[in-house]
Design a protein around this motif. Structure first.
Motif, short mmCIF file in Angstrom:
data_model
loop_
_atom_site.label_atom_id
_atom_site.label_comp_id
_atom_site.label_asym_id
_atom_site.label_seq_id
_atom_site.Cartn_x
_atom_site.Cartn_y
_atom_site.Cartn_z
N THR A 29 1.64 -1.11 -0.06
CA THR A 29 0.03 -0.33 0.22
C THR A 29 1.04 1.17 0.05
OG1 THR A 29 -0.42 -0.01 2.15
CG2 THR A 29 -1.77 -1.44 1.18
N TYR A 30 2.76 1.19 -0.03
CA TYR A 30 2.99 2.27 0.24
C TYR A 30 3.83 2.35 -1.55
CZ TYR A 30 3.18 2.96 5.54
OH TYR A 30 3.19 2.81 6.01
N LYS A 31 3.04 3.25 -1.62
CA LYS A 31 3.67 3.67 -4.01
C LYS A 31 5.12 3.49 -3.62
CE LYS A 31 2.18 6.74 -7.02
NZ LYS A 31 1.67 8.05 -7.85
N HIS A 32 6.32 4.18 -2.99
CA HIS A 32 7.27 4.47 -2.77
C HIS A 32 7.97 3.01 -2.92
CE1 HIS A 32 7.52 4.60 1.04
NE2 HIS A 32 7.93 4.21 1.51
N LEU A 33 7.36 2.55 -1.67
CA LEU A 33 7.90 0.90 -1.96
C LEU A 33 7.37 -0.03 -3.78
CD1 LEU A 33 9.20 -1.47 -0.51
CD2 LEU A 33 7.15 -2.33 0.13
N VAL A 34 6.44 0.63 -3.98
CA VAL A 34 5.56 -0.20 -5.36
C VAL A 34 6.65 0.09 -6.32
CG1 VAL A 34 4.00 -0.79 -6.98
CG2 VAL A 34 3.52 -0.87 -4.06
N LEU A 35 6.96 1.80 -6.76
CA LEU A 35 7.71 1.97 -7.43
C LEU A 35 8.93 2.07 -7.47
CD1 LEU A 35 6.35 5.47 -8.07
CD2 LEU A 35 6.09 3.14 -8.86
N GLY A 36 8.99 1.18 -6.49
CA GLY A 36 11.00 1.07 -6.03
C GLY A 36 10.85 -0.19 -6.15
N VAL A 37 10.06 -1.14 -6.06
CA VAL A 37 10.25 -2.52 -6.20
C VAL A 37 10.22 -3.04 -7.83
CG1 VAL A 37 9.02 -5.03 -6.96
CG2 VAL A 37 8.73 -3.75 -4.72
N VAL A 38 9.49 -2.07 -8.87
CA VAL A 38 10.26 -2.00 -10.04
C VAL A 38 11.36 -1.19 -10.79
CG1 VAL A 38 9.10 -0.37 -12.16
CG2 VAL A 38 7.12 -1.35 -10.36
N ALA A 39 11.93 -0.45 -9.83
CA ALA A 39 13.01 0.39 -9.66
C ALA A 39 14.31 -0.85 -9.64
CB ALA A 39 13.22 1.20 -8.88
N ILE A 40 14.10 -1.62 -8.61
CA ILE A 40 15.34 -3.01 -7.95
C ILE A 40 14.52 -3.43 -9.80
CG2 ILE A 40 15.43 -5.19 -7.18
CD1 ILE A 40 16.67 -2.15 -6.22
N PHE A 41 13.83 -3.88 -10.65
CA PHE A 41 13.27 -4.85 -11.48
C PHE A 41 14.34 -4.32 -12.78
CE2 PHE A 41 11.00 -6.37 -15.22
CZ PHE A 41 10.93 -7.80 -14.68
N THR A 97 21.15 1.91 -3.38
CA THR A 97 19.98 3.61 -3.42
C THR A 97 18.59 3.43 -3.29
OG1 THR A 97 21.95 4.67 -3.52
CG2 THR A 97 20.14 5.93 -3.92
N ILE A 98 18.68 2.08 -4.17
CA ILE A 98 17.09 2.31 -4.76
C ILE A 98 16.39 1.63 -3.57
CG2 ILE A 98 15.22 0.88 -5.83
CD1 ILE A 98 17.51 1.50 -7.76
N PHE A 99 17.08 0.64 -2.95
CA PHE A 99 16.57 -0.06 -1.89
C PHE A 99 16.40 0.38 -1.01
CE2 PHE A 99 16.56 -3.15 1.58
CZ PHE A 99 16.38 -3.83 1.16
N SER A 100 17.22 1.40 -0.04
CA SER A 100 17.17 2.51 1.32
C SER A 100 15.74 3.55 1.18
CB SER A 100 18.68 2.79 1.17
OG SER A 100 18.82 3.84 0.49
N LEU A 101 15.56 3.78 -0.02
CA LEU A 101 15.20 4.75 -0.93
C LEU A 101 14.10 4.25 -0.73
CD1 LEU A 101 16.02 6.86 -3.28
CD2 LEU A 101 16.17 7.48 -1.10
N ALA A 102 13.13 2.75 -1.03
CA ALA A 102 12.54 1.75 -1.06
C ALA A 102 11.54 1.73 0.49
CB ALA A 102 12.17 1.01 -2.23
N VAL A 103 12.30 1.40 1.08
CA VAL A 103 12.37 1.00 2.25
C VAL A 103 12.04 1.95 3.29
CG1 VAL A 103 13.26 -1.09 2.08
CG2 VAL A 103 14.38 0.54 2.99
N ALA A 104 12.28 3.43 3.18
CA ALA A 104 11.99 4.29 4.34
C ALA A 104 10.54 4.65 4.91
CB ALA A 104 12.22 5.60 2.87
N LYS A 105 10.59 5.49 5.84
CA LYS A 105 9.44 5.05 6.47
C LYS A 105 8.29 3.97 6.48
CE LYS A 105 10.00 10.41 6.26
NZ LYS A 105 9.14 11.23 6.08
N GLY A 117 9.59 9.15 -7.51
CA GLY A 117 8.86 8.49 -7.48
C GLY A 117 9.58 7.76 -5.89
N TRP A 118 10.51 8.21 -5.90
CA TRP A 118 10.68 7.65 -4.17
C TRP A 118 10.35 8.34 -3.57
CZ3 TRP A 118 13.08 11.17 -0.72
CH2 TRP A 118 13.08 12.67 -0.51
N GLU A 119 9.66 9.61 -3.04
CA GLU A 119 9.33 10.47 -1.73
C GLU A 119 8.58 9.12 -1.28
OE1 GLU A 119 6.93 13.85 -3.95
OE2 GLU A 119 8.75 14.43 -4.88
N PRO A 120 8.36 9.54 0.32
CA PRO A 120 7.63 7.90 0.81
C PRO A 120 6.70 9.12 1.08
CG PRO A 120 10.06 8.91 1.53
CD PRO A 120 9.74 10.25 1.00
#
Length: 414
Positions: A230-242, A342-350, A406-409
């Protein structure tokens, strides 16, 4: 090289105290990071070797990466479940044994000269590495004061990059060198390297059975994967890691064949393997430079800048020629250096107590290393190899967007 950092677990040291000597266990764990970086980058040597041996198309040849990285997508979450049941140290032992078995299967596949068996062996090998990563990262965080855990993780990841550099340096002359000297190409060239690697992994497994390490109780997991999504920045981060892992792996997969193109370098496979090593080596250098720059430049901005640089370089790769084109391709490795952490840390923030769930989803996204090279192979077969580098270029465009916006928590969506 793609990693799978998990949130550090809470400590249950029992027989160990913060003042205990963790040097020997940390050295052993650092060796593991080196080994799986080494094994992963060897795939870049196997692709041109098997392509010529079995007369494969580009799409068929990159099934090597498909089978290897599919293990991350299929085994990351099950490995996490297994580790919670058997513990981190036993998980590392099992992972090493499975990886050693995968190496041993290379000998059987070579004896039968079967590409399908080689692909199966790679899946087994990667399944072991996946379990090993799920087990080893929390150990590194635990072996010493919590305040210095990030430095220990950075150190071990640096050795992972060193292993990725060493893999093609070792495998190129042995495996690809056989293509230049053999009158009849056989699968025998892979027997000795993978047999020795299998023995090394098995010896490490035995060592891990007897070495005394802290007992770990993981109490960090909370919530569900559906809540994390439900956290959008995480979902976008999953795509970014992919797309990041897919682009990084895809480029490494095709460097040797790209260097062989007459209008690029017309280079023999063995010589070109050194450029693959340089591609991974530049990632190591870029990590050192990038860490220093991040003291004055925010992580998301560094991500965006590096992604834009990769896009520009891949435009030269796709439409240029000669040394300018192939040096541009190798230079992408430098700008890859900070992207994954960097993507990983941004995606799991907050994410709070959902951090472990978010981490598991991000690690599953490493399956991009299976699918993006396959897409590039299809473009290479249907158009040409040079134009196929537009596939990873599109991936970096998305990463630039993630660094920009996309990273903005934000809180969970309804």
């Amino acid at each position: 090289m793609a990693q799978s950092p998990y949130s550090p677990p809470k400590e249950n040291l029992d027989d160990a105290s913060p003042s205990a000597n963790y040097l020997i266990p940390l050295v052993i764990l650092t060796t593991l990071f080196f080994m799986w970086g080494f094994l992963t980058s060897l795939n870049d040597v196997l692709i041109p070797y098997f392509k010529k041996l079995f007369d494969l198309s580009f799409t068929q040849a990159v099934l090597i990466q498909f089978c290897f990285f599919a293990a991350y997508g299929l085994c990351s979450i099950p490995s996490g479940i297994a580790v919670r049941k058997i513990g981190y140290q036993r998980g590392a032992v099992v992972g090493l044994i499975i990886a050693a078995l995968g190496c041993a299967l290379f000998v059987s596949a070579a004896n039968q000269s079967s590409y399908a068996l080689f692909l199966g062996a790679l899946f087994v090998l990667a399944s072991g590495i996946t379990l090993l990563q799920v087990s080893a990262n929390p150990y590194v965080a635990l072996l010493g004061p919590s305040a210095s855990a990030p430095r220990r993780l950075t150190l071990t990841q640096t050795f992972n990059s060193l292993g990725a550099w060493a893999g093609p340096k070792f495998g190129g002359p042995i495996i690809l060198g056989s293509l230049a000297t053999a009158t009849v190409i056989t699968a025998d060239a892979v027997k000795a390297p993978y047999l020795y690697l299998g023995v090394a992994l098995f010896v490490l497994a035995i060592f891990f059975m007897v070495v005394k390490l802290p007992k770990v109780q993981d109490e960090t997991a909370a919530g569900s994967y559906s809540e994390a999504l439900t956290y959008k920045h995480l979902v976008l981060g999953v795509v970014a890691i992919f797309v990041y892992v897919g682009a990084e792996v895809s480029i490494g997969s095709f460097i040797i064949n790209y260097m062989a193109e007459p209008h690029i370098a017309g280079m023999a496979e063995e010589e070109a393997s050194h450029y693959v090593a340089n591609y991974w080596g530049l990632a190591l250098i870029g990590r050192i430079v990038g860490v220093l720059l991040m003291f004055v430049i925010a992580g998301n901005r560094m991500l965006m800048i590096n992604a834009i640089a990769a896009v520009v370089l891949l435009l030269v790769v796709s439409f240029g020629s000669g040394s300018t084109a192939y040096y541009s391709l190798i230079a992408v490795g430098f700008f890859n250096s900070l992207m994954f952490p960097t993507i990983f840390s941004l995606a799991v923030a907050k994410l709070g107590p959902l951090t472990s769930r978010g981490s598991g989803l991000l690690c599953t996204a490493i399956i991009g290393g299976a699918l993006i090279p396959l897409a590039q192979g299809m473009v290479a077969d249907s158009v040409n190899l040079q134009i196929s580098f537009l596939v990873p270029l599109v991936c970096y465009i998305y990463i630039a967007y993630y660094g920009l916006k996309g990273w903005e928590p934000k809180g969970p969506s309804a």
